[in-house]
Design a protein around this motif. Structure first.
Motif, PDB file in Angstrom:
ATOM      1  N   HIS A   1      62.460  58.451  37.802  1.00 23.41           N
ATOM      2  CA  HIS A   1      61.083  58.690  38.223  1.00 23.41           C
ATOM      3  C   HIS A   1      60.173  59.187  37.096  1.00 23.41           C
ATOM      4  CE1 HIS A   1      62.703  57.855  42.149  1.00 23.41           C
ATOM      5  NE2 HIS A   1      61.477  57.839  42.642  1.00 23.41           N
ATOM      6  N   ALA A   2      60.581  59.013  35.841  1.00 17.30           N
ATOM      7  CA  ALA A   2      59.679  59.366  34.734  1.00 17.30           C
ATOM      8  C   ALA A   2      60.009  58.546  33.475  1.00 17.30           C
ATOM      9  CB  ALA A   2      59.728  60.861  34.441  1.00 17.30           C
ATOM     10  N   ALA A   3      61.189  58.771  32.896  1.00 16.80           N
ATOM     11  CA  ALA A   3      61.522  58.117  31.619  1.00 16.80           C
ATOM     12  C   ALA A   3      61.587  56.602  31.740  1.00 16.80           C
ATOM     13  CB  ALA A   3      62.853  58.658  31.093  1.00 16.80           C
ATOM     14  N   SER A   4      61.895  56.095  32.944  1.00 14.41           N
ATOM     15  CA  SER A   4      61.987  54.644  33.137  1.00 14.41           C
ATOM     16  C   SER A   4      60.648  53.951  32.897  1.00 14.41           C
ATOM     17  CB  SER A   4      62.468  54.340  34.563  1.00 14.41           C
ATOM     18  OG  SER A   4      61.555  54.906  35.483  1.00 14.41           O
ATOM     19  N   VAL A   5      59.556  54.670  33.095  1.00 11.04           N
ATOM     20  CA  VAL A   5      58.224  54.043  32.984  1.00 11.04           C
ATOM     21  C   VAL A   5      57.973  53.508  31.567  1.00 11.04           C
ATOM     22  CG1 VAL A   5      55.724  54.446  33.194  1.00 11.04           C
ATOM     23  CG2 VAL A   5      57.292  55.319  34.947  1.00 11.04           C
ATOM     24  N   PRO A   6      58.105  54.335  30.513  1.00 10.38           N
ATOM     25  CA  PRO A   6      57.940  53.751  29.175  1.00 10.38           C
ATOM     26  C   PRO A   6      59.094  52.855  28.743  1.00 10.38           C
ATOM     27  CG  PRO A   6      58.459  56.097  29.021  1.00 10.38           C
ATOM     28  CD  PRO A   6      58.211  55.805  30.467  1.00 10.38           C
TER      29      PRO A   6
ATOM     30  N   PRO B   1      56.936  55.100  39.924  1.00 13.39           N
ATOM     31  CA  PRO B   1      57.355  56.335  40.592  1.00 13.39           C
ATOM     32  C   PRO B   1      56.245  56.999  41.406  1.00 13.39           C
ATOM     33  CG  PRO B   1      58.139  56.318  38.332  1.00 13.39           C
ATOM     34  CD  PRO B   1      57.266  55.103  38.488  1.00 13.39           C
ATOM     35  N   GLU B   2      55.000  56.915  40.933  1.00 13.08           N
ATOM     36  CA  GLU B   2      53.916  57.581  41.662  1.00 13.08           C
ATOM     37  C   GLU B   2      53.349  56.709  42.776  1.00 13.08           C
ATOM     38  OE1 GLU B   2      51.776  58.611  37.824  1.00 13.08           O
ATOM     39  OE2 GLU B   2      51.278  60.327  39.102  1.00 13.08           O
ATOM     40  N   LYS B   3      53.219  55.411  42.493  1.00 15.97           N
ATOM     41  CA  LYS B   3      52.533  54.541  43.472  1.00 15.97           C
ATOM     42  C   LYS B   3      53.435  54.100  44.605  1.00 15.97           C
ATOM     43  CE  LYS B   3      49.474  52.671  39.957  1.00 15.97           C
ATOM     44  NZ  LYS B   3      49.900  51.952  38.759  1.00 15.97           N
TER      45      LYS B   3
ATOM     46  N   PRO C   1      56.085  68.864  48.518  1.00 10.44           N
ATOM     47  CA  PRO C   1      55.850  67.484  48.062  1.00 10.44           C
ATOM     48  C   PRO C   1      54.776  67.428  46.982  1.00 10.44           C
ATOM     49  CG  PRO C   1      55.998  67.558  50.461  1.00 10.44           C
ATOM     50  CD  PRO C   1      55.992  68.984  49.992  1.00 10.44           C
ATOM     51  N   GLU C   2      53.752  68.296  47.109  1.00 12.41           N
ATOM     52  CA  GLU C   2      52.656  68.300  46.128  1.00 12.41           C
ATOM     53  C   GLU C   2      53.175  68.731  44.752  1.00 12.41           C
ATOM     54  OE1 GLU C   2      52.578  69.880  49.139  1.00 12.41           O
ATOM     55  OE2 GLU C   2      51.345  68.376  50.154  1.00 12.41           O
ATOM     56  N   ALA C   3      54.032  69.742  44.741  1.00 15.01           N
ATOM     57  CA  ALA C   3      54.590  70.209  43.457  1.00 15.01           C
ATOM     58  C   ALA C   3      55.438  69.105  42.820  1.00 15.01           C
ATOM     59  CB  ALA C   3      55.429  71.468  43.676  1.00 15.01           C
ATOM     60  N   LEU C   4      56.170  68.354  43.643  1.00 14.84           N
ATOM     61  CA  LEU C   4      56.988  67.267  43.098  1.00 14.84           C
ATOM     62  C   LEU C   4      56.105  66.140  42.556  1.00 14.84           C
ATOM     63  CD1 LEU C   4      59.653  65.905  42.469  1.00 14.84           C
ATOM     64  CD2 LEU C   4      59.837  65.225  44.879  1.00 14.84           C
ATOM     65  N   ALA C   5      55.003  65.854  43.263  1.00  4.65           N
ATOM     66  CA  ALA C   5      54.070  64.827  42.767  1.00  4.65           C
ATOM     67  C   ALA C   5      53.538  65.223  41.388  1.00  4.65           C
ATOM     68  CB  ALA C   5      52.914  64.652  43.762  1.00  4.65           C
ATOM     69  N   THR C   6      53.206  66.493  41.236  1.00  9.30           N
ATOM     70  CA  THR C   6      52.693  66.986  39.950  1.00  9.30           C
ATOM     71  C   THR C   6      53.775  66.900  38.870  1.00  9.30           C
ATOM     72  OG1 THR C   6      51.224  68.472  41.138  1.00  9.30           O
ATOM     73  CG2 THR C   6      51.599  68.977  38.816  1.00  9.30           C
TER      74      THR C   6
ATOM     75  N   VAL D   1      56.304  64.781  38.709  1.00  7.67           N
ATOM     76  CA  VAL D   1      56.495  63.377  38.323  1.00  7.67           C
ATOM     77  C   VAL D   1      55.376  62.939  37.376  1.00  7.67           C
ATOM     78  CG1 VAL D   1      56.490  60.997  39.209  1.00  7.67           C
ATOM     79  CG2 VAL D   1      57.849  62.763  40.373  1.00  7.67           C
ATOM     80  N   LYS D   2      54.152  63.279  37.721  1.00 12.02           N
ATOM     81  CA  LYS D   2      52.996  62.914  36.893  1.00 12.02           C
ATOM     82  C   LYS D   2      53.146  63.502  35.487  1.00 12.02           C
ATOM     83  CE  LYS D   2      47.959  63.107  37.449  1.00 12.02           C
ATOM     84  NZ  LYS D   2      47.852  61.726  37.863  1.00 12.02           N
ATOM     85  N   ASN D   3      53.467  64.793  35.427  1.00  6.58           N
ATOM     86  CA  ASN D   3      53.589  65.463  34.125  1.00  6.58           C
ATOM     87  C   ASN D   3      54.758  64.915  33.312  1.00  6.58           C
ATOM     88  OD1 ASN D   3      51.432  67.052  34.793  1.00  6.58           O
ATOM     89  ND2 ASN D   3      52.642  68.843  35.365  1.00  6.58           N
ATOM     90  N   GLU D   4      55.847  64.590  33.990  1.00  4.45           N
ATOM     91  CA  GLU D   4      57.023  64.087  33.278  1.00  4.45           C
ATOM     92  C   GLU D   4      56.775  62.679  32.722  1.00  4.45           C
ATOM     93  OE1 GLU D   4      59.114  66.810  32.525  1.00  4.45           O
ATOM     94  OE2 GLU D   4      60.821  65.617  33.207  1.00  4.45           O
ATOM     95  N   ILE D   5      56.054  61.849  33.467  1.00  2.00           N
ATOM     96  CA  ILE D   5      55.714  60.516  32.941  1.00  2.00           C
ATOM     97  C   ILE D   5      54.831  60.692  31.698  1.00  2.00           C
ATOM     98  CG2 ILE D   5      54.453  58.353  33.400  1.00  2.00           C
ATOM     99  CD1 ILE D   5      55.359  58.643  36.360  1.00  2.00           C
ATOM    100  N   ALA D   6      53.862  61.602  31.792  1.00  2.76           N
ATOM    101  CA  ALA D   6      52.965  61.847  30.647  1.00  2.76           C
ATOM    102  C   ALA D   6      53.752  62.395  29.453  1.00  2.76           C
ATOM    103  CB  ALA D   6      51.863  62.820  31.055  1.00  2.76           C
ATOM    104  N   LYS D   7      54.778  63.201  29.732  1.00  6.38           N
ATOM    105  CA  LYS D   7      55.571  63.795  28.648  1.00  6.38           C
ATOM    106  C   LYS D   7      56.438  62.746  27.941  1.00  6.38           C
ATOM    107  CE  LYS D   7      59.690  66.661  28.282  1.00  6.38           C
ATOM    108  NZ  LYS D   7      60.576  67.595  28.977  1.00  6.38           N
ATOM    109  N   TRP D   8      57.083  61.872  28.737  1.00  4.68           N
ATOM    110  CA  TRP D   8      58.051  60.943  28.146  1.00  4.68           C
ATOM    111  C   TRP D   8      57.408  59.679  27.574  1.00  4.68           C
ATOM    112  CZ3 TRP D   8      62.525  62.572  26.661  1.00  4.68           C
ATOM    113  CH2 TRP D   8      63.130  63.631  27.331  1.00  4.68           C
TER     114      TRP D   8
END
Ligand code: MLT
Length: 309
Positions: free
Chosen positions: A84-89, A98-100, A287-292, A294-301
């Motif tokens: 749900h994060a590193a797979s994106v890049p 992961p988000e949509k 759920p809101e904390a998990l959404a945040t 995921v968003k932050n982890e995608i931006a990080k990786w």
């Protein structure tokens, strides 16, 4: 005697068993955390939760399948920092986002990363390990759970710090990768703590360091990467529960409440802590904390990882 069930009760979720997809092989960290938490959730929800291990492509095969499943609350997935994060890049043609494509349910556990090796790998400590893998980068190999998995991404980070590119040996999860490490068939691995504690305590593998700021209470004798001389390597993964996009808010709330109840249960906590997990506090369980996250982890990786091919 047949108990009378009022219509409103009959319609209350869940009315049948739930499938929890685990995107890696049985016995690995995702599987173990899922089984511990869902066993308790099943009691709360009054229905069985059956784990289905669907392997391949660093967890992305199963995650794509979960994204396309009916959004009725009966097919869920335990994802993690990789799926749900590193797979994106790493996967430009990833068959889900992961988000949509998901409704976040709850963060289940933080999982510190350790540098582990087969028992007879020559280096005695982390300093020797660094010197050895740098000198033998073309000979040594690192086991992982497929491109985009936590073990893959964590060792990519380690390798970029050390400026080496050893051969990777992919497995369908770090459960089977750990078996290969114990059997001496592979050299080393960057794995999540829940997979490592039983083996380290049994003396079947070596642990050079844990990549967190503090030592873990489940492994008091394993130094941190800072103590062992490689402070740049810091890594902690996470595991979390998701439902397909469009799953109703009522179902998400019911699943979140059951997950939170499990994380507050004494037996569940004891088991997760024994395995070195970091149990999320109340503010991190929504759920809101998990959404945040995921968003932050995608931006990080995204700036760190390059497409696999
Ligand atoms: C990973 O490296 O992503 C995990 O360890 C997967 C697993 O649960 O086996």
């Amino acid at each position: 005697l047949c108990a009378f069930v009022a219509p409103s009760q009959a319609q209350t979720y869940p009315t049948r068993g739930i499938t929890m997809i685990v995107p890696f092989a049985a016995g690995g960290p995702t599987d173990v955390i899922s089984r511990i938490v869902t066993a308790h959730m099943a009691q709360t929800l009054g229905q069985s939760i059956v784990i289905e291990n669907v392997v391949g492509a660093g967890g992305t095969t199963a995650t794509a399948r979960a994204a396309r499943a009916a959004n009725d609350g009966y097919t869920l997935i335990t994802g993690h920092m990789g799926t749900h994060a590193a797979s994106v890049p790493l996967y430009p043609k990833l068959a889900y986002h992961p988000e949509k494509d998901f409704e976040p349910i709850a963060l289940l556990a933080g999982t510190p990363i350790l540098i582990l090796a087969r028992k007879d790998f020559p280096p005695k400590d982390l300093k020797e390990f660094v010197a050895y893998v740098k000198a033998n980068a073309e000979k040594v190999n690192a086991a992982h759970a497929g491109v985009g998995s936590v073990s893959h991404v964590s060792c990519e980070l380690l390798h970029s710090i050390l400026d080496i590119k050893p051969v990777g040996v992919p497995f369908n999860g770090t459960g089977p990768a750990m078996n290969a490490l114990v059997a001496g068939q592979v050299d080393y691995m960057c794995d999540q703590i829940v997979n490592a504690v039983p083996q380290i305590n049994a003396g079947t593998i070596k642990a050079y360091a844990i990549a967190t700021v503090e030592r873990n209470p489940s492994l008091p004798n394993v130094p941190t990467t800072t103590e062992a001389g490689l402070p740049a390597f810091q890594a902690q993964a996470w595991n979390a529960m998701f439902a397909p996009k469009g799953t109703s808010p009522a179902v998400v709330a019911s699943l979140n409440a059951a997950a939170v109840k499990a994380l507050d249960d004494g037996t569940v906590r004891k088991r997760l802590l024994e395995l070195g997990s970091v149990i999320p506090g109340p503010a991190d369980r929504t759920p809101e904390a998990l959404a945040t996250l995921v968003k932050n982890e995608i931006a990080k990786w995204t700036p760190v990882l390059k497409p696999a091919s």
